[in-house]
Design a protein around this motif. Structure first.
Motif, PDB file in Angstrom:
ATOM      1  N   LEU A 171       0.819  -1.213   0.000  1.00  0.00           N
ATOM      2  CA  LEU A 171       0.000   0.000   0.000  1.00  0.00           C
ATOM      3  C   LEU A 171       0.852   1.262   0.000  1.00  0.00           C
ATOM      4  O   LEU A 171       0.632   2.179  -0.791  1.00  0.00           O
ATOM      5  CB  LEU A 171      -0.935   0.000   1.222  1.00  0.00           C
ATOM      6  CG  LEU A 171      -1.729   1.292   1.480  1.00  0.00           C
ATOM      7  CD1 LEU A 171      -2.651   1.602   0.304  1.00  0.00           C
ATOM      8  CD2 LEU A 171      -2.526   1.172   2.772  1.00  0.00           C
ATOM      9  N   TYR A 172       1.838   1.330   0.873  1.00  0.00           N
ATOM     10  CA  TYR A 172       2.637   2.545   1.020  1.00  0.00           C
ATOM     11  C   TYR A 172       3.470   2.807  -0.244  1.00  0.00           C
ATOM     12  O   TYR A 172       3.623   3.946  -0.668  1.00  0.00           O
ATOM     13  CB  TYR A 172       3.544   2.441   2.248  1.00  0.00           C
ATOM     14  CG  TYR A 172       2.784   2.466   3.547  1.00  0.00           C
ATOM     15  CD1 TYR A 172       2.614   3.655   4.256  1.00  0.00           C
ATOM     16  CD2 TYR A 172       2.206   1.317   4.075  1.00  0.00           C
ATOM     17  CE1 TYR A 172       1.906   3.703   5.442  1.00  0.00           C
ATOM     18  CE2 TYR A 172       1.490   1.344   5.264  1.00  0.00           C
ATOM     19  CZ  TYR A 172       1.340   2.538   5.938  1.00  0.00           C
ATOM     20  OH  TYR A 172       0.624   2.572   7.100  1.00  0.00           O
ATOM     21  N   THR A 173       3.980   1.749  -0.845  1.00  0.00           N
ATOM     22  CA  THR A 173       4.754   1.896  -2.084  1.00  0.00           C
ATOM     23  C   THR A 173       3.860   2.368  -3.223  1.00  0.00           C
ATOM     24  O   THR A 173       4.229   3.248  -4.000  1.00  0.00           O
ATOM     25  CB  THR A 173       5.414   0.561  -2.464  1.00  0.00           C
ATOM     26  OG1 THR A 173       6.227   0.109  -1.380  1.00  0.00           O
ATOM     27  CG2 THR A 173       6.265   0.718  -3.707  1.00  0.00           C
ATOM     28  N   THR A 174       2.671   1.782  -3.299  1.00  0.00           N
ATOM     29  CA  THR A 174       1.713   2.165  -4.335  1.00  0.00           C
ATOM     30  C   THR A 174       1.304   3.616  -4.192  1.00  0.00           C
ATOM     31  O   THR A 174       1.228   4.372  -5.172  1.00  0.00           O
ATOM     32  CB  THR A 174       0.460   1.269  -4.272  1.00  0.00           C
ATOM     33  OG1 THR A 174       0.843  -0.107  -4.360  1.00  0.00           O
ATOM     34  CG2 THR A 174      -0.504   1.596  -5.407  1.00  0.00           C
ATOM     35  N   PHE A 175       1.045   4.035  -2.950  1.00  0.00           N
ATOM     36  CA  PHE A 175       0.680   5.437  -2.676  1.00  0.00           C
ATOM     37  C   PHE A 175       1.822   6.364  -3.075  1.00  0.00           C
ATOM     38  O   PHE A 175       1.598   7.389  -3.731  1.00  0.00           O
ATOM     39  CB  PHE A 175       0.356   5.606  -1.194  1.00  0.00           C
ATOM     40  CG  PHE A 175       0.286   7.041  -0.746  1.00  0.00           C
ATOM     41  CD1 PHE A 175      -0.707   7.881  -1.228  1.00  0.00           C
ATOM     42  CD2 PHE A 175       1.211   7.555   0.152  1.00  0.00           C
ATOM     43  CE1 PHE A 175      -0.779   9.210  -0.810  1.00  0.00           C
ATOM     44  CE2 PHE A 175       1.149   8.877   0.573  1.00  0.00           C
ATOM     45  CZ  PHE A 175       0.158   9.698   0.084  1.00  0.00           C
ATOM     46  N   GLY A 176       3.052   6.030  -2.716  1.00  0.00           N
ATOM     47  CA  GLY A 176       4.211   6.856  -3.043  1.00  0.00           C
ATOM     48  C   GLY A 176       4.415   6.973  -4.548  1.00  0.00           C
ATOM     49  O   GLY A 176       4.705   8.068  -5.058  1.00  0.00           O
ATOM     50  N   PHE A 177       4.247   5.868  -5.258  1.00  0.00           N
ATOM     51  CA  PHE A 177       4.422   5.876  -6.710  1.00  0.00           C
ATOM     52  C   PHE A 177       3.348   6.728  -7.379  1.00  0.00           C
ATOM     53  O   PHE A 177       3.639   7.541  -8.267  1.00  0.00           O
ATOM     54  CB  PHE A 177       4.367   4.453  -7.259  1.00  0.00           C
ATOM     55  CG  PHE A 177       4.453   4.370  -8.759  1.00  0.00           C
ATOM     56  CD1 PHE A 177       5.665   4.527  -9.411  1.00  0.00           C
ATOM     57  CD2 PHE A 177       3.309   4.147  -9.519  1.00  0.00           C
ATOM     58  CE1 PHE A 177       5.746   4.458 -10.806  1.00  0.00           C
ATOM     59  CE2 PHE A 177       3.384   4.083 -10.901  1.00  0.00           C
ATOM     60  CZ  PHE A 177       4.596   4.236 -11.546  1.00  0.00           C
ATOM     61  N   ALA A 178       2.080   6.564  -6.958  1.00  0.00           N
ATOM     62  CA  ALA A 178       0.981   7.324  -7.551  1.00  0.00           C
ATOM     63  C   ALA A 178       1.143   8.814  -7.272  1.00  0.00           C
ATOM     64  O   ALA A 178       0.907   9.653  -8.157  1.00  0.00           O
ATOM     65  CB  ALA A 178      -0.357   6.818  -7.011  1.00  0.00           C
ATOM     66  N   MET A 179       1.548   9.153  -6.050  1.00  0.00           N
ATOM     67  CA  MET A 179       1.772  10.554  -5.697  1.00  0.00           C
ATOM     68  C   MET A 179       2.896  11.149  -6.538  1.00  0.00           C
ATOM     69  O   MET A 179       2.787  12.272  -7.055  1.00  0.00           O
ATOM     70  CB  MET A 179       2.100  10.683  -4.211  1.00  0.00           C
ATOM     71  CG  MET A 179       2.494  12.084  -3.755  1.00  0.00           C
ATOM     72  SD  MET A 179       1.186  13.319  -3.922  1.00  0.00           S
ATOM     73  CE  MET A 179       0.265  13.011  -2.402  1.00  0.00           C
TER      74      MET A 179
END
Length: 330
Positions: free
Chosen positions: A208-216
């Motif tokens: 989740l945190y990696t996905t959020f960071g990438f999308a941001m």
């Protein structure tokens, strides 16, 4: 936790308003633009947490409860601080006219006294509609709810972004004819449904945190590149950032929700102190920031943000200690 983060993002983004009036491409403008885009998920987060709390509450189906309790708790502080804001702004200008104050109140339905109060109009509308929306979300299945959110996302986010960002002749393809516009789904109402679903369902996203960071990061990059259009570079990428914003906001909601769940197990007292002050901090930050802007250079926006947040928090915390009326106006 989500409300605290959203309120902080609102204040930080407003701290950057003046710096964005500088020349496009300057170092200060670039930093301000980056921060503003990073915090642009603030309003979606506010709407999501509102939808999560209101649409998942049984009391929302009780029309009398909504009107006698929720609407009063929402509208009364808004009216009080709108009046106080007008008075304070006049005093800052070494000017006071009771008629102008009264005029601002009379036209409040038509025009907020502070630009930052636009959010209240959308929130009040949602509260008014919530007794109608509650039976709807309670009696439709998951598939229909996902269809509703998908319909809102495609027609109001994707199509609108393409209509604005692409060349005029191509953009017209995605601009809805007025009689075919899905008025009910226009604006931010989709975020309320998204918040309802994300809160109700135990959604687990791997990494989740990696996905959020990438999308941001992708949203920030697309916004930065699209803002180079005055320099003649890749202007049509402007459509990507608005499309990514709801996705980033939803991921952020899940991130902060998971952090909130973790902190609740730690019995952290500071959350119980800050959360009740969040709404009042939002209402008061505008006039505090106006006062500080007379003394702090726009390039020092982070100092403005810190001081505004601290002063607003202390002010609201102390006001809430006033018997009877304190909690009612914050």
């Amino acid at each position: 936790m989500v409300k605290i983060v959203a309120a902080s993002f609102v204040i930080l983004s407003h701290s950057c308003e003046k710096i964005l009036q500088m020349a496009n491409g300057s170092i200060h403008w670039t930093v301000g633009n980056f921060v503003t885009e990073f915090t642009s998920i603030d309003v979606p987060l506010f709407f999501m947490v509102s939808g999560a709390l209101i649409l998942n509450s049984r009391k929302t189906a009780d029309l009398k409860y909504v009107m006698k309790h929720r609407m009063i708790r929402l509208i009364l502080p808004f009216l009080v601080w709108s009046v106080l804001s007008v008075i304070f702004i006049q005093l800052l200008s070494n000017y006071f006219n009771g008629r102008d104050v009264l005029k601002s109140v009379i036209y409040l339905y038509n025009q907020p006294v502070l630009v930052s109060y636009w959010f209240m109009y959308a929130l009040i509308s949602f509260y008014l509609l919530s007794p109608i929306l509650k039976p709807i979300v309670d009696h439709i299945n998951d598939e229909t709810m996902y269809y509703l959110i998908g319909l809102w996302f495609v027609t109001n986010i994707v199509f609108n972004s393409l209509a604005v960002a692409l060349p005029a002749q191509i953009g017209r393809i995605f601009a809805a004819y007025s009689f075919g516009d899905l008025t009910f789904l226009v604006g931010n109402i989709g975020y309320f449904f998204v918040g309802y679903v994300l809160f109700k369902k135990d959604i687990k996203i791997k990494h989740l945190y990696t996905t959020f960071g990438f999308a941001m990061a992708l949203m920030l990059l697309s916004n930065y590149v699209s803002n180079l259009q005055q320099l003649g570079s890749w202007q049509y990428l402007a459509f990507l950032a608005p499309i990514l914003k709801p996705i980033v906001a939803a991921l952020a909601f899940l991130v902060f929700k998971s952090l909130d769940d973790f902190l609740q197990t730690k019995n952290t007292k500071w959350l119980r102190v800050i959360e009740p002050v969040t709404f009042g901090t939002y209402l008061t930050h505008g006039i505090i920031m106006k006062f500080l802007s007379n003394y702090i250079d726009p390039i020092h926006f982070f100092i403005t943000f810190i001081l505004t947040t601290l002063i607003a928090f202390v002010l609201v915390y102390l006001i809430r200690k006033i018997p009877v009326v304190g909690e009612k106006i914050t």
